[in-house]
Design a protein around this motif. Structure first.
Motif, short mmCIF file in Angstrom:
data_model
loop_
_atom_site.label_atom_id
_atom_site.label_comp_id
_atom_site.label_asym_id
_atom_site.label_seq_id
_atom_site.Cartn_x
_atom_site.Cartn_y
_atom_site.Cartn_z
N GLN A 12 0.83 -1.21 0.00
CA GLN A 12 0.00 0.00 0.00
C GLN A 12 0.86 1.26 0.00
OE1 GLN A 12 -2.34 -1.10 3.54
NE2 GLN A 12 -4.20 -0.91 2.32
N ALA A 13 1.92 1.24 0.80
CA ALA A 13 2.81 2.40 0.87
C ALA A 13 3.50 2.64 -0.47
CB ALA A 13 3.86 2.19 1.96
N ARG A 14 3.88 1.56 -1.14
CA ARG A 14 4.56 1.70 -2.42
C ARG A 14 3.62 2.27 -3.48
NH1 ARG A 14 9.28 3.17 -4.28
NH2 ARG A 14 10.17 1.83 -5.88
N PHE A 15 2.38 1.80 -3.49
CA PHE A 15 1.42 2.37 -4.42
C PHE A 15 1.17 3.84 -4.09
CE2 PHE A 15 0.09 -1.97 -5.74
CZ PHE A 15 0.01 -1.75 -7.12
N PHE A 60 3.77 5.66 -5.90
CA PHE A 60 3.51 5.69 -7.34
C PHE A 60 2.52 6.78 -7.72
CE2 PHE A 60 4.22 0.78 -7.46
CZ PHE A 60 5.59 0.97 -7.32
N SER A 61 1.57 7.07 -6.82
CA SER A 61 0.47 7.99 -7.16
C SER A 61 0.69 9.41 -6.65
CB SER A 61 -0.85 7.44 -6.59
OG SER A 61 -0.79 7.34 -5.17
N ASP A 68 2.45 11.83 -7.91
CA ASP A 68 2.42 12.83 -8.98
C ASP A 68 1.02 12.89 -9.57
OD1 ASP A 68 2.73 14.50 -11.11
OD2 ASP A 68 4.45 13.46 -11.99
N PRO A 69 0.26 13.97 -9.33
CA PRO A 69 -1.12 14.04 -9.84
C PRO A 69 -1.19 14.13 -11.36
CG PRO A 69 -0.46 16.15 -8.91
CD PRO A 69 0.65 15.19 -8.60
N LYS A 70 -0.06 14.37 -12.00
CA LYS A 70 -0.06 14.47 -13.46
C LYS A 70 -0.01 13.10 -14.14
CE LYS A 70 1.94 19.08 -13.85
NZ LYS A 70 0.74 19.62 -14.52
N ILE A 71 0.23 12.04 -13.36
CA ILE A 71 0.20 10.69 -13.91
C ILE A 71 -0.76 9.88 -13.04
CG2 ILE A 71 1.51 8.63 -14.50
CD1 ILE A 71 3.98 10.35 -14.77
N ARG A 72 -1.93 9.61 -13.57
CA ARG A 72 -2.98 8.96 -12.79
C ARG A 72 -3.24 7.54 -13.31
NH1 ARG A 72 -8.21 12.22 -12.95
NH2 ARG A 72 -8.79 10.59 -11.46
N CYS A 73 -3.20 6.59 -12.39
CA CYS A 73 -3.54 5.20 -12.72
C CYS A 73 -5.00 4.97 -12.34
CB CYS A 73 -2.62 4.23 -11.98
SG CYS A 73 -3.21 2.52 -12.04
N LEU A 74 -5.80 4.47 -13.28
CA LEU A 74 -7.23 4.24 -13.04
C LEU A 74 -7.59 2.76 -13.08
CD1 LEU A 74 -8.79 6.87 -12.55
CD2 LEU A 74 -7.00 7.28 -14.25
N SER A 75 -6.60 1.87 -13.00
CA SER A 75 -6.88 0.44 -13.19
C SER A 75 -6.62 -0.41 -11.96
CB SER A 75 -6.07 -0.08 -14.37
OG SER A 75 -4.73 0.37 -14.35
N ILE A 76 -6.49 0.21 -10.79
CA ILE A 76 -6.38 -0.58 -9.57
C ILE A 76 -7.68 -1.37 -9.38
CG2 ILE A 76 -6.09 -0.48 -7.06
CD1 ILE A 76 -3.59 0.26 -8.69
N PRO A 77 -7.61 -2.67 -9.06
CA PRO A 77 -8.84 -3.48 -8.91
C PRO A 77 -9.84 -2.84 -7.95
CG PRO A 77 -6.92 -4.90 -8.92
CD PRO A 77 -6.40 -3.49 -8.90
N ASP A 104 5.44 4.29 -13.89
CA ASP A 104 4.88 5.64 -13.71
C ASP A 104 5.81 6.51 -12.87
OD1 ASP A 104 2.64 4.82 -15.10
OD2 ASP A 104 1.38 4.55 -13.33
N LEU A 105 6.33 5.93 -11.79
CA LEU A 105 7.23 6.67 -10.90
C LEU A 105 8.50 7.09 -11.63
CD1 LEU A 105 7.82 7.66 -8.00
CD2 LEU A 105 8.82 5.41 -7.54
N GLU A 106 9.07 6.17 -12.39
CA GLU A 106 10.28 6.48 -13.17
C GLU A 106 10.00 7.57 -14.19
OE1 GLU A 106 13.61 4.55 -13.22
OE2 GLU A 106 12.82 4.64 -11.17
N LEU A 107 8.82 7.48 -14.84
CA LEU A 107 8.46 8.47 -15.85
C LEU A 107 8.29 9.84 -15.21
CD1 LEU A 107 7.70 9.11 -18.79
CD2 LEU A 107 5.34 8.47 -18.23
N SER A 108 7.65 9.89 -14.05
CA SER A 108 7.45 11.16 -13.34
C SER A 108 8.79 11.82 -13.04
CB SER A 108 6.67 10.90 -12.04
OG SER A 108 6.57 12.08 -11.28
N GLN A 109 9.74 11.03 -12.55
CA GLN A 109 11.05 11.59 -12.21
C GLN A 109 11.80 12.06 -13.45
OE1 GLN A 109 12.66 8.25 -10.05
NE2 GLN A 109 11.58 8.78 -8.15
N ARG A 110 11.68 11.26 -14.54
CA ARG A 110 12.36 11.65 -15.79
C ARG A 110 11.80 12.97 -16.34
NH1 ARG A 110 14.31 8.78 -20.40
NH2 ARG A 110 14.92 7.13 -18.95
#
Length: 504
Positions: A117-120, A123-124, A126-135, A245-251
């Motif tokens: 949970q902490a790792r996710f 990942f989330s 950065d509000p500019k990269i949003r994941c909408l597929s968590i079960p 997503d996290l790597e992309l945000s940092q890049r």
């Protein structure tokens, strides 16, 4: 002074698995609907096996038995679902119940679940990269699958339309063969960070390494690919994609790129920008990050800059909205759907159109020429196998209008001959058995799941690695067929069996 009117709070339709406690998450993953998300008739029930295995592993964890499933092939059972009516298919796996329950227990052990949970949460950030597929779990009487679809509609389609106020362009990108390409060691990278995971690659106390090991156990030691077909593995795939997503945000932060918004649903990306060149730079960065994880973009599904609202809806849905959707004549109505299916095979709008036709067909007492409609419906399902459950429901109603049992048997024989031309058609056979069982339960099919319904003694999973007799007995595949449901099976497939938004 007027009294303040307090409106009742709208009940939430779903909740994310990441919002659950470890105990609640374990119960969620052990639901039959989470174990197998492939559409199957309701008499397939995995609950008895999952409960028996869960009870056994509660007192004897799998690690304590020192068993070695990775030395065996065919540990999981694969059922193939044809994708295009030709030679492309998608393998759905029913994970060996012992390994599945053990993996659920591993992920939802309190310390591991809090870590995930902490790792996710990272990942989330950065509000500019949003994941909408968590079960998602349904909080109403709707199926969980319906809750997931609703979450996609609200978070992707509707959000995309709204973002037209802020951005001029959207680029679409899709990962090629995502599940089959995931490098299992990347799971540990995702949870612990790549440096720590590599430094401690043999430490099985690391949650990521333990998950990696369980996945290798179920696929003969292979480190490429994860199985597809369960909500649990969907979440594990999200770990790897969330890490990307996290790597992309940092890049992008390092490259001083800030005017963008990304919406991701599993392996599908929507990149919103005001400058098309910025979009291309983001795609380049994403490509480089995915390569390190063994993934790559699907060239045929990756687009350049497009107008936002125009491409917020999938093209099949746009075209269906623009065209003539029905006719007073039933055959002409179904032919319109058939034409749409030829243009857009396996489209979501096609399933919705078939559902509308089904609802129109059900009240009809009789038809002059049901065989012609059966032929059209089967051809739609043949060319769009994803839609076959809905087509099977339509055919079940049409078969009920034939005058004799022999006429129904002959019709099913003709359908079988047609479907036999399709490679990897196990999923279709399951649904054909569903509509033929009520009038000819002894009709034999090649798919193993069908054989279980026929009462045959078959092995779905390779359990040769299990040495404990009680555990081996607990995974008897015959337990997945609910005999009571079979006895009370209706000849006409009701909507709740193929429509995820029906409340049960």
């Amino acid at each position: 002074m007027k009294a303040k009117i307090i409106k009742p709070r709208r009940r939430r339709a779903e909740r994310s698995v990441l919002a659950m406690s470890a105990k609640a998450a374990r119960a969620f993953f052990l639901k039959p609907e989470s174990y197998c998300r492939l559409d199957l008739p309701p008499y397939f029930d995995f609950r008895p096996i999952l409960q028996r295995v869960g009870k056994f592993l509660a007192t004897k964890p799998l690690a304590s038995l020192k068993l070695k499933p990775r030395k065996c092939e065919g540990v999981n059972y694969t059922i193939y679902s044809n994708k295009d009516g030709r030679y492309a298919w998608r393998p759905f796996q029913l994970i060996h119940p012992v390994i599945y329950v053990d993996l659920v227990n591993l992920l939802t052990e309190y310390k591991a679940w809090v870590e995930i949970q902490a790792r996710f949460g990272e990942f989330s950030k950065d509000p500019k990269i949003r994941c909408l597929s968590i079960p998602q779990e349904s909080l109403t009487k709707r199926k969980d699958q319906g809750a997931q679809i609703l979450h996609w509609w609200q978070g992707i389609e509707q959000a995309s339309i709204e973002l037209a106020l802020d951005f001029n362009h959207v680029l679409h990108a899709d990962i090629a063969d995502c599940y089959a390409s995931v490098y299992t060691h990347a799971i540990a990278w995702a949870i612990h960070g790549k440096p720590k995971a590599k430094m401690n690659r043999h430490d099985q106390t690391l949650t990521g390494n333990a998950i990696d090991g369980r996945i290798q156990d179920m696929q003969n030691g292979q480190t490429n690919g994860i199985s597809q077909g369960s909500v649990l593995l969907d979440l594990i795939a999200e770990l790897v994609l969330g890490y990307a997503d996290l790597e992309l945000s940092q890049r992008l932060a390092n490259d001083m790129i800030s005017d963008f918004q990304i919406l991701r649903y599993r392996d599908d990306y929507r990149i919103f920008v005001n400058d098309s060149q910025v979009g291309e730079r983001i795609l380049k960065a994403l490509t480089e990050i995915l390569i390190d994880l063994g993934l790559k973009l699907n060239v045929s599904k990756t687009t350049g800059a497009q107008a936002v609202i125009g491409s917020s809806l999938k093209i099949d849905k746009r075209e269906w909205m623009r065209c003539r959707q029905g006719d007073r004549n039933l055959q002409k109505h179904l032919l319109l759907i058939h034409c749409h299916g030829i243009a857009f095979p396996n489209a979501g709008s096609l399933i919705a159109a078939l559902d509308e036709f089904y609802r129109r067909l059900i009240p009809r007492k009789s038809l002059q020429n049901p065989m012609q409609l059966i032929s059209i419906a089967i051809d739609i399902g043949y060319n769009s196998p994803r839609c076959f459950p809905a087509c099977a429901a339509i055919v079940s109603r049409l078969l009920s209008m034939l005058p004799t049992k022999n006429a129904k048997v002959v019709a099913v024989g003709r359908i079988r001959k047609r479907l036999a031309q399709l490679p990897n058609n196990g999923h279709l056979e399951v649904w054909l058995q569903r509509i033929s069982y009520s009038f000819d339960p002894k009709l034999a099919y090649e798919e193993k799941l069908c054989g279980l319904v026929e009462g045959k003694k078959l092995d779905l999973w390779n359990s040769s690695w299990i040495t404990d007799a009680a555990l081996s007995t607990g995974v008897d595949p015959s337990r997945i067929v609910n005999k009571k449901q079979l006895r009370h099976l209706r000849p006409i497939v009701p909507r709740r069996e193929f429509e995820p938004f029906i409340e049960y």
